[in-house]
Design an enzyme around this catalytic site. Structure first.
Site, PDB file in Angstrom:
ATOM      1  N   ASP A   1      36.461  77.537  -2.290  1.00  0.00           N
ATOM      2  CA  ASP A   1      36.558  76.879  -3.600  1.00  0.00           C
ATOM      3  C   ASP A   1      35.175  76.344  -3.983  1.00  0.00           C
ATOM      4  O   ASP A   1      34.278  76.307  -3.149  1.00  0.00           O
ATOM      5  CB  ASP A   1      37.609  75.757  -3.587  1.00  0.00           C
ATOM      6  CG  ASP A   1      37.233  74.571  -2.705  1.00  0.00           C
ATOM      7  OD1 ASP A   1      38.048  74.147  -1.861  1.00  0.00           O
ATOM      8  OD2 ASP A   1      36.102  74.049  -2.855  1.00  0.00           O
TER       9      ASP A   1
ATOM     10  N   HIS B   1      31.998  81.236   4.401  1.00  0.00           N
ATOM     11  CA  HIS B   1      33.075  82.206   4.156  1.00  0.00           C
ATOM     12  C   HIS B   1      33.070  82.756   2.733  1.00  0.00           C
ATOM     13  O   HIS B   1      34.091  83.283   2.257  1.00  0.00           O
ATOM     14  CB  HIS B   1      34.441  81.572   4.484  1.00  0.00           C
ATOM     15  CG  HIS B   1      34.624  81.320   5.939  1.00  0.00           C
ATOM     16  ND1 HIS B   1      35.560  80.427   6.426  1.00  0.00           N
ATOM     17  CD2 HIS B   1      33.995  81.812   7.029  1.00  0.00           C
ATOM     18  CE1 HIS B   1      35.500  80.400   7.755  1.00  0.00           C
ATOM     19  NE2 HIS B   1      34.550  81.222   8.138  1.00  0.00           N
TER      20      HIS B   1
HETATM   21  N1  APR Z   1      42.122  65.021   4.274  1.00  0.00           N
HETATM   22  C1  APR Z   1      41.540  65.505   5.411  1.00  0.00           C
HETATM   23  N2  APR Z   1      42.065  66.519   6.149  1.00  0.00           N
HETATM   24  C2  APR Z   1      43.224  67.050   5.721  1.00  0.00           C
HETATM   25  C3  APR Z   1      43.891  66.598   4.554  1.00  0.00           C
HETATM   26  C4  APR Z   1      43.287  65.535   3.825  1.00  0.00           C
HETATM   27  N3  APR Z   1      43.820  65.054   2.698  1.00  0.00           N
HETATM   28  N4  APR Z   1      45.039  67.326   4.396  1.00  0.00           N
HETATM   29  C5  APR Z   1      45.076  68.210   5.443  1.00  0.00           C
HETATM   30  N5  APR Z   1      43.997  68.039   6.240  1.00  0.00           N
HETATM   31  C6  APR Z   1      43.624  68.761   7.471  1.00  0.00           C
HETATM   32  C7  APR Z   1      44.775  69.322   8.289  1.00  0.00           C
HETATM   33  O1  APR Z   1      45.333  68.335   9.143  1.00  0.00           O
HETATM   34  C8  APR Z   1      44.065  70.426   9.071  1.00  0.00           C
HETATM   35  O2  APR Z   1      43.489  69.901  10.271  1.00  0.00           O
HETATM   36  O3  APR Z   1      42.855  69.867   7.094  1.00  0.00           O
HETATM   37  C9  APR Z   1      42.931  70.855   8.121  1.00  0.00           C
HETATM   38  C10 APR Z   1      43.115  72.206   7.464  1.00  0.00           C
HETATM   39  O4  APR Z   1      43.070  73.182   8.459  1.00  0.00           O
HETATM   40  P1  APR Z   1      43.298  74.731   8.115  1.00  0.00           P
HETATM   41  O5  APR Z   1      44.409  74.867   7.183  1.00  0.00           O
HETATM   42  O6  APR Z   1      43.351  75.438   9.424  1.00  0.00           O
HETATM   43  O7  APR Z   1      41.975  75.121   7.312  1.00  0.00           O
HETATM   44  P2  APR Z   1      40.501  75.430   7.855  1.00  0.00           P
HETATM   45  O8  APR Z   1      40.262  74.752   9.169  1.00  0.00           O
HETATM   46  O9  APR Z   1      39.569  75.148   6.772  1.00  0.00           O
HETATM   47  O10 APR Z   1      40.583  77.020   8.100  1.00  0.00           O
HETATM   48  C11 APR Z   1      39.453  77.688   8.581  1.00  0.00           C
HETATM   49  O11 APR Z   1      40.566  79.791   8.338  1.00  0.00           O
HETATM   50  O12 APR Z   1      42.058  80.931   7.086  1.00  0.00           O
HETATM   51  C12 APR Z   1      40.732  80.853   7.403  1.00  0.00           C
HETATM   52  O13 APR Z   1      38.836  81.477   6.160  1.00  0.00           O
HETATM   53  C13 APR Z   1      39.872  80.554   6.200  1.00  0.00           C
HETATM   54  O14 APR Z   1      38.025  78.989   5.994  1.00  0.00           O
HETATM   55  C14 APR Z   1      39.323  79.153   6.495  1.00  0.00           C
HETATM   56  C15 APR Z   1      39.386  79.079   7.997  1.00  0.00           C
END
Ligand code: APR
Length: 267
Positions: free
Chosen positions: A116, A142
């Site tokens: 984003d 990414h």
């Molecule tokens: N504030 C902080 N953290 C939060 C919030 C919030 N309001 N809401 C959710 N989270 C946390 C969740 O607890 C989780 O630990 O954000 C994290 C999101 O994790 P993922 O969904 O696994 O996303 P991410 O780690 O960015 O994924 C990594 O995976 O799918 C691929 O390419 C994609 O860049 C992405 C990569």
């Protein structure tokens, strides 16, 4: 429950907030590593959370080069939906506090896994001009939801319009060679952009502090940025309401929402 200081059920203790703020203020060089969680309060779904994208969508059907080869309309339909949805979102207090902080001091590198553009929009809103906003722009590991690149030539450009996936011919095509365009994001099984990887790991190797916001730390090679900073002696601060792969190496874990916590630890 064991774990680093500040991991209490009622959210971070004042001591933990103070410890995090001090470590970040004292550090001459800081690497900030963000994931989907930093944008959750803006309305952008995470990937692995309770309403995460991968709970209802299959990455093997939507986020691999094989999937795109097999059904580019399906993939474009999904990215078109994400592009429109993120386009309606706004930076939240975590994005804005980070941008403000990066514009107010030197030595901070923001590395993001997110596709984003909320970090950039926060920088623009805070700096007031594109030139100054560049100082708070993220290193993108990414790729970007708002850029396309050609599957045949080297064409790459910003793209914000609606995507018509009603037929193969209607899909976005290259204005230079006529080849099919694809979203400029890194799909599973693809290599990360080398300049971004170099910048991210160089910042991690030099960091005295590492602030991790909203990522499970499950996806490599990006997730290695934090381990690299830790190995280089950085103090690691993790902000997340849930459990992450980094909890064991965190010096301070601040349990809660980024929008509420990040503005409290950056000044
Ligand atoms: N504030 C902080 N953290 C939060 C919030 C919030 N309001 N809401 C959710 N989270 C946390 C969740 O607890 C989780 O630990 O954000 C994290 C999101 O994790 P993922 O969904 O696994 O996303 P991410 O780690 O960015 O994924 C990594 O995976 O799918 C691929 O390419 C994609 O860049 C992405 C990569």
């Amino acid at each position: 429950m064991s774990g680093p200081p500040g991991a209490g059920p009622a959210g971070p203790s004042p001591d933990a907030l103070a410890a995090a703020a001090l470590a970040l203020a004292r550090a001459g060089r800081v690497v900030v590593f963000t994931g989907a969680g930093v944008s959750a309060e803006s309305g952008v779904p995470t990937f692995r959370g309770p309403d995460g994208l991968w709970k209802t969508c299959k990455p093997e059907d939507l986020a691999t080069p094989v999937a795109f080869g097999r059904d580019p309309r399906l993939v474009w339909e999904w990215y078109g939906w994400r592009r429109a949805m993120v386009g309606r979102c706004r930076p939240n207090p975590a994005h804005l506090a980070l941008a403000q902080w990066m514009l107010s001091r030197p030595g901070v590198t923001l590395v993001s896994q997110n596709v984003d553009d909320l970090h950039e929009r926060a920088a623009l809103a805070t700096a007031g001009g594109a030139e100054a906003a560049r100082r708070a722009a993220p290193v993108r590991l990414h790729g970007s939801l708002f850029h396309d690149h050609c599957t045949r030539c080297t064409y790459r450009a910003e793209a914000r319009g609606a995507v018509d996936a009603s037929s193969l011919a209607a899909l976005p095509h290259c204005p230079e060679c006529g080849g099919l365009l694809r979203p400029d994001v890194v799909w599973f099984g693809e290599v990360l952009p080398a300049p971004a990887v170099e910048a991210a790991f160089a910042a991690a190797r030099e960091a005295e502090a590492c602030l991790v916001i909203g990522t499970t730390g499950a996806v490599y090679p990006a997730a290695a940025v934090v381990h690299t900073a830790k190995a280089a002696g950085a103090t690691v601060v993790v902000v997340d309401p849930g459990e992450t792969e980094y909890d064991g190496l965190a010096d301070v874990k601040l349990v809660g929402q980024a929008g509420a916590i990040v503005p409290l630890i950056l000044f």
